[in-house]
Scaffold this motif. Sequence first.
Motif, PDB file in Angstrom:
ATOM      1  N   UNK A 191      52.774  35.019  58.530  1.00 30.86           N
ATOM      2  CA  UNK A 191      52.082  33.900  58.290  1.00 30.86           C
ATOM      3  C   UNK A 191      52.529  32.894  59.257  1.00 30.86           C
ATOM      4  N   UNK A 192      51.573  32.714  60.128  1.00 34.94           N
ATOM      5  CA  UNK A 192      51.921  31.872  61.415  1.00 34.94           C
ATOM      6  C   UNK A 192      51.627  30.329  61.388  1.00 34.94           C
ATOM      7  N   UNK A 193      52.218  29.483  62.269  1.00 36.49           N
ATOM      8  CA  UNK A 193      51.740  28.163  62.268  1.00 36.49           C
ATOM      9  C   UNK A 193      50.415  27.749  62.200  1.00 36.49           C
ATOM     10  N   UNK A 194      49.966  26.782  61.566  1.00 40.56           N
ATOM     11  CA  UNK A 194      48.590  26.441  61.324  1.00 40.56           C
ATOM     12  C   UNK A 194      47.775  27.217  60.566  1.00 40.56           C
ATOM     13  N   UNK A 195      48.359  28.262  60.070  1.00 36.37           N
ATOM     14  CA  UNK A 195      47.526  29.022  59.058  1.00 36.37           C
ATOM     15  C   UNK A 195      47.253  28.358  58.034  1.00 36.37           C
ATOM     16  N   UNK A 196      46.305  28.383  57.056  1.00 32.38           N
ATOM     17  CA  UNK A 196      45.855  27.791  55.804  1.00 32.38           C
ATOM     18  C   UNK A 196      46.302  28.719  54.626  1.00 32.38           C
ATOM     19  N   UNK A 197      47.203  28.094  53.873  1.00 29.12           N
ATOM     20  CA  UNK A 197      47.289  28.876  52.343  1.00 29.12           C
ATOM     21  C   UNK A 197      45.988  28.817  51.609  1.00 29.12           C
ATOM     22  N   UNK A 198      45.690  29.643  50.947  1.00 32.18           N
ATOM     23  CA  UNK A 198      44.252  30.063  50.409  1.00 32.18           C
ATOM     24  C   UNK A 198      44.579  30.293  48.981  1.00 32.18           C
ATOM     25  N   UNK A 199      43.726  30.211  47.882  1.00 27.09           N
ATOM     26  CA  UNK A 199      43.769  30.456  46.774  1.00 27.09           C
ATOM     27  C   UNK A 199      43.908  31.640  46.411  1.00 27.09           C
ATOM     28  N   UNK A 200      44.499  32.212  45.066  1.00 24.16           N
ATOM     29  CA  UNK A 200      44.537  33.623  44.975  1.00 24.16           C
ATOM     30  C   UNK A 200      44.414  33.672  43.405  1.00 24.16           C
ATOM     31  N   UNK A 201      43.420  34.546  42.958  1.00 25.86           N
ATOM     32  CA  UNK A 201      43.472  34.852  41.650  1.00 25.86           C
ATOM     33  C   UNK A 201      44.135  36.055  41.157  1.00 25.86           C
ATOM     34  N   UNK A 202      45.087  36.118  40.420  1.00 25.59           N
ATOM     35  CA  UNK A 202      45.969  37.278  40.117  1.00 25.59           C
ATOM     36  C   UNK A 202      46.109  37.633  38.703  1.00 25.59           C
ATOM     37  N   UNK A 203      45.585  38.859  38.168  1.00 32.20           N
ATOM     38  CA  UNK A 203      45.537  38.998  36.878  1.00 32.20           C
ATOM     39  C   UNK A 203      46.926  39.500  36.243  1.00 32.20           C
ATOM     40  N   UNK A 204      48.047  39.693  36.870  1.00 34.98           N
ATOM     41  CA  UNK A 204      49.437  40.266  36.647  1.00 34.98           C
ATOM     42  C   UNK A 204      50.314  39.150  36.587  1.00 34.98           C
ATOM     43  N   UNK A 205      50.948  38.567  35.488  1.00 33.18           N
ATOM     44  CA  UNK A 205      51.779  37.672  35.458  1.00 33.18           C
ATOM     45  C   UNK A 205      53.280  38.247  35.878  1.00 33.18           C
ATOM     46  N   UNK A 206      53.565  39.337  35.959  1.00 33.06           N
ATOM     47  CA  UNK A 206      54.769  39.882  36.586  1.00 33.06           C
ATOM     48  C   UNK A 206      54.735  40.332  38.121  1.00 33.06           C
ATOM     49  N   UNK A 207      53.638  39.807  38.838  1.00 33.52           N
ATOM     50  CA  UNK A 207      53.535  39.962  40.132  1.00 33.52           C
ATOM     51  C   UNK A 207      53.243  38.730  40.813  1.00 33.52           C
ATOM     52  N   UNK A 208      54.316  38.340  41.893  1.00 29.13           N
ATOM     53  CA  UNK A 208      53.955  37.030  42.421  1.00 29.13           C
ATOM     54  C   UNK A 208      53.521  37.085  43.899  1.00 29.13           C
ATOM     55  N   UNK A 209      52.321  36.561  44.194  1.00 29.76           N
ATOM     56  CA  UNK A 209      51.560  36.413  45.026  1.00 29.76           C
ATOM     57  C   UNK A 209      51.189  35.220  45.873  1.00 29.76           C
ATOM     58  N   UNK A 210      51.070  35.161  47.289  1.00 31.84           N
ATOM     59  CA  UNK A 210      50.918  34.195  48.087  1.00 31.84           C
ATOM     60  C   UNK A 210      49.916  34.611  49.081  1.00 31.84           C
ATOM     61  N   UNK A 211      49.066  33.595  49.600  1.00 31.01           N
ATOM     62  CA  UNK A 211      48.117  34.252  50.821  1.00 31.01           C
ATOM     63  C   UNK A 211      47.931  33.157  51.710  1.00 31.01           C
ATOM     64  N   UNK A 212      47.812  33.487  53.045  1.00 29.88           N
ATOM     65  CA  UNK A 212      47.542  32.500  54.219  1.00 29.88           C
ATOM     66  C   UNK A 212      46.584  33.087  55.033  1.00 29.88           C
ATOM     67  N   UNK A 213      45.721  32.091  55.809  1.00 34.55           N
ATOM     68  CA  UNK A 213      44.609  32.685  56.713  1.00 34.55           C
ATOM     69  C   UNK A 213      45.060  32.117  57.958  1.00 34.55           C
ATOM     70  N   UNK A 214      45.365  33.052  58.883  1.00 35.89           N
ATOM     71  CA  UNK A 214      45.844  32.665  60.159  1.00 35.89           C
ATOM     72  C   UNK A 214      44.806  32.156  60.957  1.00 35.89           C
ATOM     73  N   UNK A 215      44.967  31.567  62.038  1.00 33.67           N
ATOM     74  CA  UNK A 215      44.034  31.012  63.152  1.00 33.67           C
ATOM     75  C   UNK A 215      43.225  32.078  63.822  1.00 33.67           C
TER      76      UNK A 215
END
Length: 499
Positions: free
Chosen positions: A431-455
Amino acid sequence: MKIFKYIFYSFISFMILSCDIQEEKLVVEVYETSKSGNKLTKLEDYSVEVNSDQLSKVVLKPTEERQTITGFGGSFTESAAYLLNKLSAPNRAKIIEAYFGESGAKYSLTRTHMNSCDFSLSQYSYAPVEGDKTLEHFSIEEDKDDIIPMIKDAMKVSKAGFKILSSPWTASPWMKDNNNWVGGKLLPEYYDTWALFFSKYVSAYKNEGIDIWGFTVENEPLGNGNNWESMHYTPDEMTNFVQNHLGPKLKTDYPNVKILGYDQNREHLKEWVDSQFRNEETSKYFDGTAIHWYASTFHYFPEELQYAHHKAPNKYLIQSEACIDAEVPKWKDDEWYWKKEATDWGWDWAPEQDKHMHPKYAPVNRYARDIIGCLNNYVDGWIDWNMVLNKQGGPNWFKNWCIAPVIVDEENDEVYFTPLYYTLSHFSKFIRPEAKVIAVENSDKDLMITAAKNTDGSIAVVLFNETTMSKNIALTLEEQNVEIHIKPQSIQTIKLLNN
């Protein structure tokens, strides 16, 4: 009849094409760190378990953009730099490459201390001469043997470069009402002198070929129990100092240098951002807010983070310090870092009403949970504390032992990359500088997730499976999908490549 056949075959062609689109697979690379032994390992086979009928559904929403990433990294302390000086040239280079090189974590956001801190060899100030209001005797000579060479070595191997955030633990004792390194407040008669100190520091480092990106006004302005270097502010006192002294000075001398307020634990965040961003006059010199994680071993305070973001949505919100504190490092024992055996300062010293916030924890879990929790609640930068410590958890003049991602035995010239190093790399490398964090739909409450779109158009998805059960994941981006298996107690970065 010809028209009917044409319509019929056109329909069939459309249905076949539609099926092909629906079944199009995402092109991905998968990297994993796990209790079972993977260390940022690129997986050749990540297919789901045979006959699995349970899939955790993860849907990426790249059009729903959130904060812009400033960076990830660790801190240049005198302790870390001193230890690098003790190692052989190959091991020194190995550690620098691991943190800043293309083959390593590619750190992009760092921190250092201005004057001494607990992770210094002794107490010192760049302005030691009492009554020197114009700072004629200001000097960074103390940093030239260790911190500055470490920064320069990092600059040599960092292809994209990195930002440096600098923080004072205290002003010179002669500027304070208690004439002491520990505690006390800055005397009003020295407000302008202390503002000048920041500007002099930028100039001195610039003369060494090092640019300072920004400052926090004061490390831990609420104090640290009067143990090591500290200086106290109330929220309004800090706001006044920035609004009327530090802000105008830096605006004149170095207008591009950032100023971050607060710089302590998140449970008090609301009162600080309320003061900093009360109105246009109070907020105009604050570029953002810095926070620490020491209020809890598991809770990342999402409500407070969201409040700070909404109070000042166009300002930085940076996690500026975190470490496994009150522990001596476990040497070459990867398994310990995955076990819930570590205790922190609060295990022994927190007030009774706060002890529930400080249970035993697994160090890897604490890092992974906190970084993902921060990213999902508008934090745009995350900085670890010492990059390197020794087997004792120092050197530290106060004997405030802690753990770093890289531990060294300086006497025998050995290096140990703990699982914490690989945990941090899952974020900083992908996850590099200037990336944008994006929304994530996650069906599993026991799984932590994040996502980002790089330039560059790539998307990095970081998953953390804290449970002792493996999981199968169906990852979807628009009309494309891929199914991935993740081991128990593991972290994965899924890099979605451009087609």
